[in-house]
Design a protein around this motif. Structure first.
Motif, PDB file in Angstrom:
ATOM      1  N   HIS B  78      13.668  10.784  23.101  1.00 15.68           N
ATOM      2  CA  HIS B  78      13.373   9.363  23.256  1.00 15.68           C
ATOM      3  C   HIS B  78      11.931   9.138  23.704  1.00 15.68           C
ATOM      4  O   HIS B  78      11.257   8.223  23.234  1.00 15.68           O
ATOM      5  CB  HIS B  78      14.331   8.737  24.279  1.00 15.68           C
ATOM      6  CG  HIS B  78      15.712   8.544  23.756  1.00 15.68           C
ATOM      7  ND1 HIS B  78      16.829   8.610  24.556  1.00 15.68           N
ATOM      8  CD2 HIS B  78      16.172   8.303  22.513  1.00 15.68           C
ATOM      9  CE1 HIS B  78      17.908   8.398  23.828  1.00 15.68           C
ATOM     10  NE2 HIS B  78      17.544   8.215  22.587  1.00 15.68           N
ATOM     11  N   ALA B  79      11.465   9.980  24.612  1.00 17.91           N
ATOM     12  CA  ALA B  79      10.094   9.828  25.105  1.00 17.91           C
ATOM     13  C   ALA B  79       9.098  10.043  23.981  1.00 17.91           C
ATOM     14  O   ALA B  79       8.122   9.302  23.843  1.00 17.91           O
ATOM     15  CB  ALA B  79       9.840  10.804  26.257  1.00 17.91           C
ATOM     16  N   GLU B  81       9.638   9.653  20.768  1.00 19.15           N
ATOM     17  CA  GLU B  81       9.735   8.540  19.824  1.00 19.15           C
ATOM     18  C   GLU B  81       8.992   7.316  20.364  1.00 19.15           C
ATOM     19  O   GLU B  81       8.289   6.624  19.618  1.00 19.15           O
ATOM     20  CB  GLU B  81      11.207   8.195  19.572  1.00 19.15           C
ATOM     21  CG  GLU B  81      11.382   7.069  18.574  1.00 19.15           C
ATOM     22  CD  GLU B  81      12.836   6.788  18.258  1.00 19.15           C
ATOM     23  OE1 GLU B  81      13.701   7.534  18.732  1.00 19.15           O
ATOM     24  OE2 GLU B  81      13.099   5.797  17.536  1.00 19.15           O
ATOM     25  N   LEU B  82       9.154   7.062  21.660  1.00 16.84           N
ATOM     26  CA  LEU B  82       8.464   5.907  22.238  1.00 16.84           C
ATOM     27  C   LEU B  82       6.956   6.107  22.252  1.00 16.84           C
ATOM     28  O   LEU B  82       6.188   5.154  22.079  1.00 16.84           O
ATOM     29  CB  LEU B  82       8.983   5.650  23.656  1.00 16.84           C
ATOM     30  CG  LEU B  82      10.385   5.052  23.725  1.00 16.84           C
ATOM     31  CD1 LEU B  82      10.889   5.012  25.147  1.00 16.84           C
ATOM     32  CD2 LEU B  82      10.372   3.649  23.127  1.00 16.84           C
ATOM     33  N   LEU B  85       5.849   5.115  19.005  1.00 16.96           N
ATOM     34  CA  LEU B  85       5.872   3.656  18.897  1.00 16.96           C
ATOM     35  C   LEU B  85       4.614   3.041  19.507  1.00 16.96           C
ATOM     36  O   LEU B  85       3.973   2.164  18.903  1.00 16.96           O
ATOM     37  CB  LEU B  85       7.116   3.117  19.615  1.00 16.96           C
ATOM     38  CG  LEU B  85       7.428   1.649  19.412  1.00 16.96           C
ATOM     39  CD1 LEU B  85       8.082   1.443  18.062  1.00 16.96           C
ATOM     40  CD2 LEU B  85       8.332   1.143  20.527  1.00 16.96           C
ATOM     41  N   LEU B  86       4.239   3.517  20.688  1.00  9.39           N
ATOM     42  CA  LEU B  86       3.062   2.956  21.355  1.00  9.39           C
ATOM     43  C   LEU B  86       1.781   3.348  20.627  1.00  9.39           C
ATOM     44  O   LEU B  86       0.861   2.522  20.473  1.00  9.39           O
ATOM     45  CB  LEU B  86       3.013   3.430  22.813  1.00  9.39           C
ATOM     46  CG  LEU B  86       4.128   2.909  23.723  1.00  9.39           C
ATOM     47  CD1 LEU B  86       3.909   3.369  25.156  1.00  9.39           C
ATOM     48  CD2 LEU B  86       4.210   1.390  23.664  1.00  9.39           C
ATOM     49  N   LEU B 158       4.179   6.609  30.445  1.00 11.83           N
ATOM     50  CA  LEU B 158       5.118   7.359  29.610  1.00 11.83           C
ATOM     51  C   LEU B 158       4.782   8.842  29.576  1.00 11.83           C
ATOM     52  O   LEU B 158       5.670   9.691  29.721  1.00 11.83           O
ATOM     53  CB  LEU B 158       5.119   6.794  28.194  1.00 11.83           C
ATOM     54  CG  LEU B 158       6.026   7.501  27.190  1.00 11.83           C
ATOM     55  CD1 LEU B 158       7.485   7.356  27.597  1.00 11.83           C
ATOM     56  CD2 LEU B 158       5.813   6.959  25.785  1.00 11.83           C
TER      57      LEU B 158
END
Lengths: 247, 247
Positions: B78-79, B81-82, B85-86, B158
């Motif tokens: 998840h990290a 993927e995020l 995204l950023l 993040l």
DNA sequence: TCAGTTCGGAATGTATACACAGGGATTTGG
DNA sequence: CCAAATCCCTGTGTATACATTCCGAACTGA
């Protein structure tokens, strides 16, 4: 009526001082002065300031304490846009993983309650506080529906910024003319987002989440033009750590 | 050789204890014990733990201190993927605002340096450390190119998570078989992202940023299967604060 | 008059002592 | 033998005293 620990009390008090505008952006926050004002020792004040610096409300100066953070209008717009990005991502992931029926039901129930508040355009303003709570609950459930702790954590950190959370914007906006139309449009998007999640349409869910932020950005623009935020935020907003491009 | 303050020293030391696996996920972090081990008083240790809890490496227990945070494999995915995204959002915003020529040149220069490292497939592993630095520099410039302080702040928060930063993943992956192909493919995407920014093609830039994360996710999967991370992270990864859904 | 230096004060960084709460182990009753 | 309550102890929460550093102002010299 009081919090469990002095540190929590200090955090809440300092946050209130900043939000209410008692202390202005850029102003130094001296530990002894705050401890004196809050009738406690420096220790919990120091701990609270450390926390607030990670939340973004205050900035830590190298070796001389803390100062109230400055936010430009662009920062607020960016924060709202990023919130839409994260909410859209949460909606997409919820749709892609196939959200459980009871989760969709929870979201639908909140939306039905909001619909009930909007039925009478002449009296809905008496229930703004209920709307704030329900709206916050909806966005919380939306983030939860992704079942992504990392995203949830990032979201929590983002909405700690002033006027980045759903509630803050509603509270500042509801009394402006034309707000009813914006809120009903937003509610229409809420329904569409949940519908997309239930149908497993991840792409539609994501872009609805982003589009939802566009309404918020428009509302934020009206608030800025109306002067509601100007005094507190815009006063020292020009200064920020960015590059000195146009000296 | 030492940091300026005891608090900074404590933060670095405790982080090392966690990353190196000396203290295991879920394990309590007692202030007195840490202060004793680091030869300092409880005060800077306490301050460092407060900071680390906001960074996500340790979690704060209600009224009884701190414990090492647990990360499941899904959290790492998840990290990553995020992060994509950023980074994709940063690329899109850079393209949409029209990034300055000198910014694009900076990005291109870093990519040319990376290309030079990859010219000889037989000796490139001697320069892994340089690649780590250049790769980190590229991602840093990419985020900066959006000129969005809120996004930059979120990104910083993040990549404080273990194995969420570009460098962490490269360091853990380069020695696995087939890594050269992954790195050259990633470099191809780097070029495409900068090309999109320079051409003002925001949508392409954003989705390239996301797709870039997919390669990283694949590499992460190989690392997990190879057992490189299992010992430190997977041991107590099953437990996490999430809902007890499947008893 | 201006620049450099030095001195002083105020605020942060650190250490330590004390109060208090929570948990585990032990003991007691059934 | 088991369960429940109580006691003690470990560790966090808070306060305060001390060290240290940094900035500003005043003074001196050219």
């Amino acid at each position: 009526m009081s919090d469990a620990t002095q540190t929590a009390r200090a955090g809440k008090a300092i946050r209130d001082l900043i939000i209410s505008g008692v202390v202005l952006p850029g102003e130094r926050l001296a530990e002894v002065q705050l401890a004196d004002r809050l009738n406690m020792s420096r220790t919990p004040v120091r701990s609270a300031l450390n926390t607030l610096s990670h939340e973004g409300l205050v900035e830590s100066l190298p070796g001389r304490g803390y100062a109230v953070a400055s936010f430009a209008a662009d920062d607020l717009r960016h924060a709202v846009e990023l919130r839409g990005l994260l909410e859209g991502t949460a909606a997409r992931q919820a749709a892609e993983r196939g959200a459980a029926i009871f989760e969709v039901d929870q979201l639908n129930r909140v939306l039905q309650d909001i619909d009930a508040l909007f039925q009478d355009q002449t009296t809905w303003k008496d229930h703004v506080h209920e709307y704030v709570d329900l709206n916050e609950e909806f966005h919380r459930l939306l983030i939860e529906s992704a079942q992504n702790p990392v995203l949830a954590r990032l979201y929590e950190q983002l909405i700690k910024l002033p006027f980045a959370s759903p509630s803050d914007l509603v509270v500042g906006y509801w009394h402006l003319p034309g707000s009813f139309g914006k809120f009903t449009a937003a509610q229409h998007q809420h329904w569409a987002i949940v519908e997309s999640i239930a149908a497993g349409r991840g792409t539609r869910a994501e872009f609805l989440g982003r589009e939802h932020a566009e309404i918020t950005t428009k509302a934020l623009g009206e608030m800025l033009r109306s002067g509601a935020l100007s005094r507190d935020l815009m006063a020292t907003a020009t200064r920020r750590s960015g590059p000195a491009a146009r000296g």
